[in-house]
Design an enzyme around this catalytic site. Structure first.
Site, PDB file in Angstrom:
ATOM      1  N   SER A  83      -4.413  -5.310  -9.971  1.00 45.39           N
ATOM      2  CA  SER A  83      -4.642  -4.257  -8.979  1.00 45.39           C
ATOM      3  C   SER A  83      -5.343  -4.872  -7.776  1.00 45.39           C
ATOM      4  CB  SER A  83      -5.517  -3.167  -9.581  1.00 45.39           C
ATOM      5  OG  SER A  83      -6.838  -3.665  -9.705  1.00 45.39           O
ATOM      6  N   LYS A  84      -5.598  -4.023  -6.795  1.00 52.00           N
ATOM      7  CA  LYS A  84      -6.193  -4.521  -5.540  1.00 52.00           C
ATOM      8  C   LYS A  84      -7.515  -5.233  -5.793  1.00 52.00           C
ATOM      9  CE  LYS A  84      -3.871  -1.713  -2.192  1.00 52.00           C
ATOM     10  NZ  LYS A  84      -3.584  -0.288  -2.368  1.00 52.00           N
ATOM     11  N   ARG A  85      -8.182  -4.849  -6.876  1.00 45.99           N
ATOM     12  CA  ARG A  85      -9.468  -5.501  -7.179  1.00 45.99           C
ATOM     13  C   ARG A  85      -9.301  -6.999  -7.417  1.00 45.99           C
ATOM     14  NH1 ARG A  85     -11.401  -4.076 -12.001  1.00 45.99           N
ATOM     15  NH2 ARG A  85      -9.528  -2.899 -12.487  1.00 45.99           N
ATOM     16  N   GLY A  93      -7.389  -8.943  -5.694  1.00 44.20           N
ATOM     17  CA  GLY A  93      -6.975  -9.652  -4.473  1.00 44.20           C
ATOM     18  C   GLY A  93      -5.652  -9.116  -3.979  1.00 44.20           C
TER      19      GLY A  93
END
Ligand code: GLU
Length: 481
Positions: free
Chosen positions: A254-256, A258
């Site tokens: 996920s965006k967490r 990167g």
């Protein structure tokens, strides 16, 4: 006779092309190309609130950039279009009408509040929270009454909770879903717009899709789709569900973690061939055991039986390493063209095709991403590259170093040509005149011209910098720090 392989990628245009979806597109593309079949793109834009034309365009552009050209789809009309679900509503309506007629689906007038309340009651009694079937056998009069009250129905599939649904998955093997988990699912909303599971089945059938490879976040949709195929009396395609891609903490990417969209990797200077190679290997391996597989090898070696059952971790370090290999394999002319937009700090006059090719040749070995070029090439454009270390500065101050530089300035003052090829000859003259050789001859010149004690080919750097810049740098080196 074997049917022609037809696969599809069916993005919902609600954002950028996510890495996980790109992986799905790649697998479908590889499978179709390997088997000499067709690869389709279908835009699943029935969610009118979240779908945008801009997102569709971005996704298509990313697919093109990745090199996943499609045989049918937006912009490549074929015999089974249109390829955008929003343009297929009439088709869906006809198919819903057919199922309504034979009773496989039925209108359900329960409101969201009523459903909530009853679900809550069932939950408290410890019963299944599937739809309770209240509208399953409404009489004509009851339906009319609801309509008169202004209720708009959803359409539900009449499922049999006592019958389990089985299918053979190309990745997971035999899959069995308890009928009790399925319930009477909704196939069309109150506004008449059908749901994903329904459109997907109608489209995959009408578009003659033979294989559906997708992420295993869809595996729970598949039994519902299988039931719809049965209700229509259609043959199901073969399904294969690949495990989700994980981030380095083994949670779903996920965006967490990167960058997660293809465009972010493009902007960060990754090459499409490297990304395609890397993403393929997250779900599949070649029988050859090789890992560096440019698209043509991926296509020739891809088989579904080597799709992996276990989830892979998205390892950015490996991707970056792989990208560096692909950069080193490009010819300098191509690389020069690719590097140009990343060379933000260079003066425009330095960005001609020839000069970009020289820059590419000079620095090709030192790049892991195209974006690295801005920093790596900075010394070429700086007014005067400072010695990179005290050691370099000290070396430049040595009497022999100063003699070498002075001599090079003197003889090069008369030099008519500043091409890289002239450089060895000039240096030979410097050696003859000063008696200095080896490291003490070359290193001061390298430090004066580049600031670095080790770096790209000196003759080419000399040629690239040209007369004025070289002389300025040599003069500055004589003047001291
Ligand atoms: N539109 C769906 C998605 O983007 C497609 C799922 C499928 O491949 O059937 O997840």
């Amino acid at each position: 006779m074997e049917r022609e392989i037809r696969t599809r990628f069916a993005p919902s245009p609600t954002g950028h092309l996510h890495i996980g979806n790109a992986r799905t597109a790649i697998l479908n593309w590889l499978f179709a190309r390997h088997g000499g079949g067709s690869f389709l793109v279908r835009i699943e834009d029935t969610d009118q609130e979240r779908s945008t034309a801009a997102s569709e365009e971005m996704i298509l552009e990313d697919l093109r950039w990745l090199g996943l050209e499609w045989d049918e789809g937006p912009g490549v009309e074929g015999p089974f279009g249109p390829y955008r679900q929003s343009e297929r509503q009439e088709l869906y309506a006809r198919h819903i009408a057919g199922l309504l007629e034979n009773g496989r689906v039925y209108p359900c007038y329960c409101t969201a509040e009523e459903l909530d309340l009853r679900r809550q009651e069932r939950l408290e009694r410890g019963e299944s929270t599937n739809y309770d079937g209240r509208c399953r056998s409404l009489t004509h009069e009851q339906k009319q009454r609801h309509e008169r009250e202004g209720r708009r129905p959803v359409i539900r599939f009449r499922s049999d909770e006592t019958r389990d649904v089985a299918f053979t998955d190309l990745v997971r093997g035999d899959v069995l879903f308890p009928g009790s988990n399925i319930g009477d699912f909704v196939i069309a909303r109150q506004n008449g717009i059908p749901m994903y599971n329904f459109c997907c089945v109608v489209d995959d059938h009408l578009m003659r899709i033979t294989h559906v490879l997708r992420g295993d976040d869809h595996v729970s949709n598949t039994p519902r789709q299988v039931l719809l195929y049965e209700a229509f009396g259609w043959e199901t395609p073969l399904f294969g569900h690949s495990p989700m891609i994980l981030g380095n903490n083994r949670e779903r990417l996920s965006k967490r973690h990167g960058a997660t969209s293809v465009s972010q990797y493009r902007e960060a200077g990754y090459l499409p061939q490297a990304l395609v190679n890397f993403l393929s290997l997250l779900s599949w391996s070649s029988e050859s055991g090789d890992e560096i597989l440019p698209p043509d090898r991926l296509v020739s070696e891809f088989t579904v039986d080597r799709l992996s059952k276990s989830a892979a971790v998205f390892d950015t370090v490996k991707l970056t390493w792989m990208n560096g290999l692909y950069i080193r394999n490009l010819d300098a002319n191509t690389l020069g063209g690719l590097l140009r937009p990343f060379l933000r700090s260079a003066p425009a006059a330095d960005l001609s095709v020839e000069r970009m090719e020289t820059i590419a040749r000079l620095l090709q070995e030192r790049l892991e991403t195209l974006a690295d070029i801005d920093e790596k090439a900075a010394f070429l454009f700086a007014d005067r590259p400072r010695p990179e270390s005290d050691e370099a500065a000290a070396m430049l101050g040595e009497p022999d170093a100063q003699r070498v530089i002075r001599e090079l300035l003197t003889i090069s003052g008369n030099a008519d040509s500043w091409h890289a090829e002239r450089f060895p000859e000039l240096m030979k003259q410097v050696q003859a005149a000063t008696g200095v050789k080896g490291k003490m001859l070359w290193m001061p010149v390298r430090i004066a011209l580049t600031g670095m004690m080790h770096g790209p080919d000196l003759a080419s750097t000399f040629g690239f910098l040209g007369r004025d810049r070289c002389r300025l740098r040599l003069e500055a080196a004589l003047a001291g720090p």
